[in-house]
Scaffold this motif. Structure first.
Motif, PDB file in Angstrom:
ATOM      1  N   ALA A 107      52.921 -15.536  81.183  1.00 52.72           N
ATOM      2  CA  ALA A 107      54.372 -16.191  81.278  1.00 52.72           C
ATOM      3  C   ALA A 107      53.402 -17.411  82.711  1.00 52.72           C
ATOM      4  O   ALA A 107      54.577 -18.297  82.928  1.00 52.72           O
ATOM      5  N   LEU A 108      53.419 -16.270  83.868  1.00 55.66           N
ATOM      6  CA  LEU A 108      52.975 -17.520  85.198  1.00 55.66           C
ATOM      7  C   LEU A 108      51.867 -18.352  84.971  1.00 55.66           C
ATOM      8  O   LEU A 108      51.909 -19.421  85.657  1.00 55.66           O
ATOM      9  N   ALA A 109      50.972 -17.797  84.243  1.00 56.05           N
ATOM     10  CA  ALA A 109      49.803 -19.111  84.203  1.00 56.05           C
ATOM     11  C   ALA A 109      50.417 -20.036  83.621  1.00 56.05           C
ATOM     12  O   ALA A 109      49.692 -21.360  83.508  1.00 56.05           O
ATOM     13  N   GLY A 110      51.086 -20.349  82.682  1.00 55.27           N
ATOM     14  CA  GLY A 110      51.551 -21.081  81.884  1.00 55.27           C
ATOM     15  C   GLY A 110      52.425 -22.183  82.410  1.00 55.27           C
ATOM     16  O   GLY A 110      52.972 -23.090  82.638  1.00 55.27           O
ATOM     17  N   VAL A 111      53.664 -21.720  83.547  1.00 56.88           N
ATOM     18  CA  VAL A 111      54.541 -22.250  84.324  1.00 56.88           C
ATOM     19  C   VAL A 111      53.851 -22.593  85.038  1.00 56.88           C
ATOM     20  O   VAL A 111      54.454 -23.707  85.391  1.00 56.88           O
ATOM     21  N   VAL A 169      63.610 -10.568  85.730  1.00 59.98           N
ATOM     22  CA  VAL A 169      64.168 -11.076  86.864  1.00 59.98           C
ATOM     23  C   VAL A 169      63.528 -12.593  86.477  1.00 59.98           C
ATOM     24  O   VAL A 169      63.210 -13.474  86.402  1.00 59.98           O
ATOM     25  N   ALA A 170      61.833 -11.876  85.909  1.00 61.20           N
ATOM     26  CA  ALA A 170      60.935 -13.692  85.899  1.00 61.20           C
ATOM     27  C   ALA A 170      61.679 -14.048  84.719  1.00 61.20           C
ATOM     28  O   ALA A 170      61.241 -15.329  84.391  1.00 61.20           O
ATOM     29  N   GLY A 171      62.580 -13.883  83.536  1.00 59.15           N
ATOM     30  CA  GLY A 171      62.592 -14.125  82.004  1.00 59.15           C
ATOM     31  C   GLY A 171      64.178 -15.310  83.291  1.00 59.15           C
ATOM     32  O   GLY A 171      63.797 -15.611  82.188  1.00 59.15           O
ATOM     33  N   VAL A 172      64.851 -15.016  83.893  1.00 56.57           N
ATOM     34  CA  VAL A 172      65.576 -15.513  83.924  1.00 56.57           C
ATOM     35  C   VAL A 172      65.099 -16.771  84.956  1.00 56.57           C
ATOM     36  O   VAL A 172      65.248 -17.922  84.800  1.00 56.57           O
ATOM     37  N   GLY A 173      64.017 -16.972  85.553  1.00 54.46           N
ATOM     38  CA  GLY A 173      63.746 -17.779  86.425  1.00 54.46           C
ATOM     39  C   GLY A 173      62.911 -18.679  85.675  1.00 54.46           C
ATOM     40  O   GLY A 173      62.933 -19.630  85.722  1.00 54.46           O
ATOM     41  N   ALA A 174      62.729 -18.214  84.098  1.00 58.94           N
ATOM     42  CA  ALA A 174      61.169 -19.061  83.730  1.00 58.94           C
ATOM     43  C   ALA A 174      62.693 -19.879  82.534  1.00 58.94           C
ATOM     44  O   ALA A 174      62.960 -21.738  82.304  1.00 58.94           O
ATOM     45  N   ALA A 175      63.964 -19.087  82.267  1.00 57.53           N
ATOM     46  CA  ALA A 175      65.352 -20.111  81.379  1.00 57.53           C
ATOM     47  C   ALA A 175      65.760 -20.962  82.597  1.00 57.53           C
ATOM     48  O   ALA A 175      66.256 -21.806  81.957  1.00 57.53           O
ATOM     49  N   GLU A 234      42.500 -11.437  82.746  1.00 61.75           N
ATOM     50  CA  GLU A 234      41.740 -12.940  82.325  1.00 61.75           C
ATOM     51  C   GLU A 234      42.656 -13.404  81.379  1.00 61.75           C
ATOM     52  O   GLU A 234      42.186 -14.446  80.917  1.00 61.75           O
ATOM     53  N   LEU A 235      42.545 -12.502  80.620  1.00 61.45           N
ATOM     54  CA  LEU A 235      42.949 -12.720  78.843  1.00 61.45           C
ATOM     55  C   LEU A 235      44.417 -13.485  79.252  1.00 61.45           C
ATOM     56  O   LEU A 235      44.673 -14.468  78.743  1.00 61.45           O
ATOM     57  N   GLY A 236      45.033 -13.225  79.348  1.00 64.02           N
ATOM     58  CA  GLY A 236      46.099 -13.373  80.500  1.00 64.02           C
ATOM     59  C   GLY A 236      46.485 -15.090  80.673  1.00 64.02           C
ATOM     60  O   GLY A 236      47.143 -15.717  79.739  1.00 64.02           O
ATOM     61  N   VAL A 237      46.009 -14.839  81.381  1.00 63.90           N
ATOM     62  CA  VAL A 237      45.796 -16.434  82.249  1.00 63.90           C
ATOM     63  C   VAL A 237      45.435 -17.527  80.658  1.00 63.90           C
ATOM     64  O   VAL A 237      46.000 -18.553  81.165  1.00 63.90           O
ATOM     65  N   ALA A 238      44.403 -16.742  80.478  1.00 66.75           N
ATOM     66  CA  ALA A 238      43.887 -18.053  79.365  1.00 66.75           C
ATOM     67  C   ALA A 238      44.730 -18.298  77.728  1.00 66.75           C
ATOM     68  O   ALA A 238      44.896 -19.711  77.995  1.00 66.75           O
ATOM     69  N   LEU A 239      45.428 -17.247  77.962  1.00 66.59           N
ATOM     70  CA  LEU A 239      46.516 -17.515  76.671  1.00 66.59           C
ATOM     71  C   LEU A 239      47.316 -17.737  77.426  1.00 66.59           C
ATOM     72  O   LEU A 239      47.395 -19.180  76.219  1.00 66.59           O
ATOM     73  N   GLY A 240      47.252 -17.999  78.469  1.00 70.74           N
ATOM     74  CA  GLY A 240      48.946 -18.406  78.753  1.00 70.74           C
ATOM     75  C   GLY A 240      48.970 -19.291  79.114  1.00 70.74           C
ATOM     76  O   GLY A 240      49.709 -20.595  78.430  1.00 70.74           O
ATOM     77  N   VAL A 241      47.609 -20.369  79.716  1.00 73.96           N
ATOM     78  CA  VAL A 241      47.516 -21.836  79.566  1.00 73.96           C
ATOM     79  C   VAL A 241      47.510 -22.720  77.843  1.00 73.96           C
ATOM     80  O   VAL A 241      47.872 -24.143  77.834  1.00 73.96           O
ATOM     81  N   THR A 280      58.519 -18.386  77.090  1.00 74.43           N
ATOM     82  CA  THR A 280      58.394 -17.620  78.147  1.00 74.43           C
ATOM     83  C   THR A 280      59.758 -16.507  78.684  1.00 74.43           C
ATOM     84  O   THR A 280      59.407 -15.589  78.961  1.00 74.43           O
ATOM     85  N   ALA A 281      60.748 -17.784  78.333  1.00 78.57           N
ATOM     86  CA  ALA A 281      62.051 -16.600  78.915  1.00 78.57           C
ATOM     87  C   ALA A 281      62.356 -15.000  78.380  1.00 78.57           C
ATOM     88  O   ALA A 281      62.559 -14.547  78.856  1.00 78.57           O
ATOM     89  N   ILE A 282      61.551 -15.295  76.483  1.00 81.30           N
ATOM     90  CA  ILE A 282      61.730 -14.780  75.441  1.00 81.30           C
ATOM     91  C   ILE A 282      61.192 -13.345  76.100  1.00 81.30           C
ATOM     92  O   ILE A 282      61.947 -12.220  75.938  1.00 81.30           O
ATOM     93  N   ILE A 283      59.456 -13.515  75.764  1.00 81.30           N
ATOM     94  CA  ILE A 283      58.719 -12.902  76.244  1.00 81.30           C
ATOM     95  C   ILE A 283      59.256 -12.046  77.316  1.00 81.30           C
ATOM     96  O   ILE A 283      58.834 -10.867  77.086  1.00 81.30           O
ATOM     97  N   MET A 284      59.482 -13.013  78.386  1.00 84.42           N
ATOM     98  CA  MET A 284      60.192 -11.958  80.028  1.00 84.42           C
ATOM     99  C   MET A 284      60.925 -10.633  79.587  1.00 84.42           C
ATOM    100  O   MET A 284      60.715  -9.470  79.802  1.00 84.42           O
ATOM    101  N   PHE A 285      62.242 -11.079  78.598  1.00 84.45           N
ATOM    102  CA  PHE A 285      63.023 -10.779  78.295  1.00 84.45           C
ATOM    103  C   PHE A 285      62.677  -9.150  77.285  1.00 84.45           C
ATOM    104  O   PHE A 285      62.801  -8.553  77.569  1.00 84.45           O
ATOM    105  N   VAL A 286      62.067  -9.567  76.344  1.00 77.07           N
ATOM    106  CA  VAL A 286      62.071  -8.448  75.415  1.00 77.07           C
ATOM    107  C   VAL A 286      60.204  -7.431  75.839  1.00 77.07           C
ATOM    108  O   VAL A 286      60.455  -6.599  75.411  1.00 77.07           O
ATOM    109  N   SER A 287      59.618  -7.428  77.159  1.00 75.59           N
ATOM    110  CA  SER A 287      59.095  -7.243  77.693  1.00 75.59           C
ATOM    111  C   SER A 287      59.662  -5.986  78.200  1.00 75.59           C
ATOM    112  O   SER A 287      59.141  -5.312  78.977  1.00 75.59           O
ATOM    113  N   ALA A 288      60.831  -6.657  78.874  1.00 75.69           N
ATOM    114  CA  ALA A 288      61.444  -5.518  79.503  1.00 75.69           C
ATOM    115  C   ALA A 288      61.986  -4.633  79.239  1.00 75.69           C
ATOM    116  O   ALA A 288      62.022  -3.399  79.611  1.00 75.69           O
TER     117      ALA A 288
END
Length: 514
Positions: A291-295, A351-357, A414-421, A490-498
């Motif tokens: 999420a962070l890398a994509g944003v 909170v990260a999901g709210v920020g993305a939203a 590292e995979l998260g960074v690559a996949l997010g972008v 991104t917001a949906i992914i963060m809310f589901v992860s929570a």
């Protein structure tokens, strides 16, 4: 004298307190992590100067940027396991020497090939440093509460280094030549080599088993093609060749996993993933940084190309979010004293999901304030998540396997960074290409305009009259539309992860308050 976690199985961890020497050793480890994080982003602003001096081809320039992360990702599991066998402090010191020497070579490179080779050496050395630092923290801080605090500091330095990279690079480039961005590593590495043996206790697996070279090769054969295919697909778009490269990586990964199941002493113990706390932490770590890398990817373009900020101003606007990430990484240790790990982690993800939203409110003509607030909330939530997931990973295994467990966590990062972008970037660009109006352009110019937002703005500058303004407005609107979809996803992914964290960690021993 500190008590090594490798020899404290009969001691109540709550009664083992870290000494002043352990905390001083943490300072050394934290600064090493800071430099590694800075090195991942400090190069961005130096690229125009490197291009002017060394005159690399476009392919060579991409390798200068990306080969560091390719090698780092490919070697993390191997180096984490090697540290468990030969000693994490020993591997850390070897890595520090290698990183320092590679930085000197990079600083004084006289050709693109020389700089690429130096970046390869930096990647190899960086792969020894990251899992070794987290594994050593597991060994030095046996007390669960103190370990969470130490990992919070470790995570804060990693996040702070990422934020500081462009700013440090900008200041260095104003006062020195481009090679100076690499020389900032040298003082910290020298300090690590000198005081590391004094302040940091050695720790390793007392019964490590045989090191399997074939597994090491397979892990690299899996990670290198995968990360390469993902990153190149963002730059050049998907292609059959990149698909085949990715499939080679997946095939090597499949063989690697099959082999680990048959070995008496596997490089990666797959039974770790049967532990809900470990597997949940690894997946959450990946999704958080995804999420962070994509944003960061589409946010930096929004600030520069849509709102018209310079690269340095865009970095300053992102700085509050990165600093909040560093602050909450430390604050997570205080929060889990009062609430369970699952509750703190799930709230952080929400909170990260709210920020993305909040990024859904951004438009072509809106100011940067909403972005700063939304990105700040996303950074704050991810800071909590990275500390607690790293803590869960090393707390879920016995100290003897801390290095290999840490390597799994770093590989997920590292995979998260690559996949997010790659994934979120592809979503943005797919909607951008569909939405931009290129009817006023020829086929060749339209293709260039649909490639990137920067390309569209460049083509607009060649158009007469108000046609350029029409293309600019269309390109910016299409990019913002794509950004909205990516932010919503991104917001949906963060809310589901929570929600998943609350469910998966509720009944685990690691969920207790610290």
């Amino acid at each position: 004298m500190s008590v090594s976690a490798d020899h404290t199985s009969a001691i109540n961890p709550d009664e083992v307190r870290a000494t002043k020497r352990d905390w001083a050793g943490l300072v050394v480890l934290a600064f090493a992590v800071l430099l590694i994080a800075v090195d991942g982003t400090v190069l961005d602003l130096a690229l125009p100067f490197i291009s002017a001096d060394l005159e690399p081809s476009s392919t060579q320039l991409l390798w200068i940027i990306d080969v560091y992360s390719f090698i780092l990702a490919g070697l993390l599991i191997t180096m984490g396991t090697l540290g468990d066998r030969i000693g994490r402090r020993k591997l850390l010191l070897i890595g520090a020497v290698g990183f320092g020497l590679a930085s000197i070579v990079a600083a004084f490179s006289v050709s693109p090939e020389m700089l690429i080779a130096a970046r390869v050496l930096q990647g190899i050395s960086g792969a020894t440093l990251m899992p070794a630092t987290l594994g050593l923290i597991r060994s030095m801080f046996v007390n669960p509460r103190q370990r969470t605090e130490a990992i919070g500091i470790w995570g804060a330095m990693a996040g702070g280094g990422t934020a500081a990279g462009p700013l440090v690079g900008g200041w260095m480039l104003e006062h020195f030549w481009w090679g100076a961005v690499f020389l900032i590593n040298i003082p910290v590495m020298i300090a690590l080599i000198i005081v590391g043996p004094i302040l940091i206790p050695e720790s390793k697996d007392p019964n490590p088993g045989r090191f399997d070279l074939l597994s090491a090769g397979l892990s690299m054969a899996a990670m290198l093609p995968l990360v390469y295919a993902i990153k190149e697909s963002v730059v050049h778009g998907p292609s059959l060749a990149l698909l085949l490269v990715g499939l080679v990586g997946l095939a090597a990964g499949y063989v690697f996993i099959r082999r680990q199941r048959t070995l008496k002493d596997p490089m990666l113990d797959l039974t770790l993933f049967a532990n809900p706390a470990f597997s949940t932490a690894v997946v959450t770590n990946l999704l958080s940084i995804f999420a962070l890398a994509g944003v960061l990817f589409f946010g930096s373009q929004y600030l520069q190309l849509v709102l018209g900020n310079t690269a340095l101003n865009a970095g300053l606007l992102m700085l509050p979010g990165m600093l909040l990430s560093a602050i909450t990484a430390v604050a997570a240790a205080w929060l889990v004293r009062r609430w369970s790990v699952s509750h703190v982690l799930s709230v952080g993800l929400a909170v990260a999901g709210v920020g993305a939203a909040m990024l859904l409110a951004l438009g072509v003509d809106t100011g940067p304030a909403m972005f700063v607030i939304g990105f700040g909330l996303a950074g704050a939530g991810v800071g909590v998540a990275l500390t607690l997931t790293s803590d869960l990973v090393v707390s879920s295994v016995e100290p003897a396997r801390a290095g290999s467990a840490s390597a799994v966590s770093e590989t997920a990062y590292e995979l998260g960074v690559a996949l997010g972008v790659a994934i979120l970037g592809s979503v943005v660009m797919a909607i951008f290409r569909k939405g931009i109006d290129t009817s006023m352009l020829g086929d060749e110019q339209a293709h260039a305009a649909q490639g990137t937002l920067g390309g569209a703005l460049q083509e607009a500058s060649y158009l007469p009259g108000n046609l350029g303004s029409v293309l600019v407005d269309s390109a910016k609107s299409a990019f913002v539309d794509g950004m909205h979809v990516a932010a919503g996803a991104t917001a949906i992914i963060m809310f589901v992860s929570a929600a998943l964290v609350l469910r998966m960690l509720r009944s685990t021993p690691e969920n207790a308050k610290r």
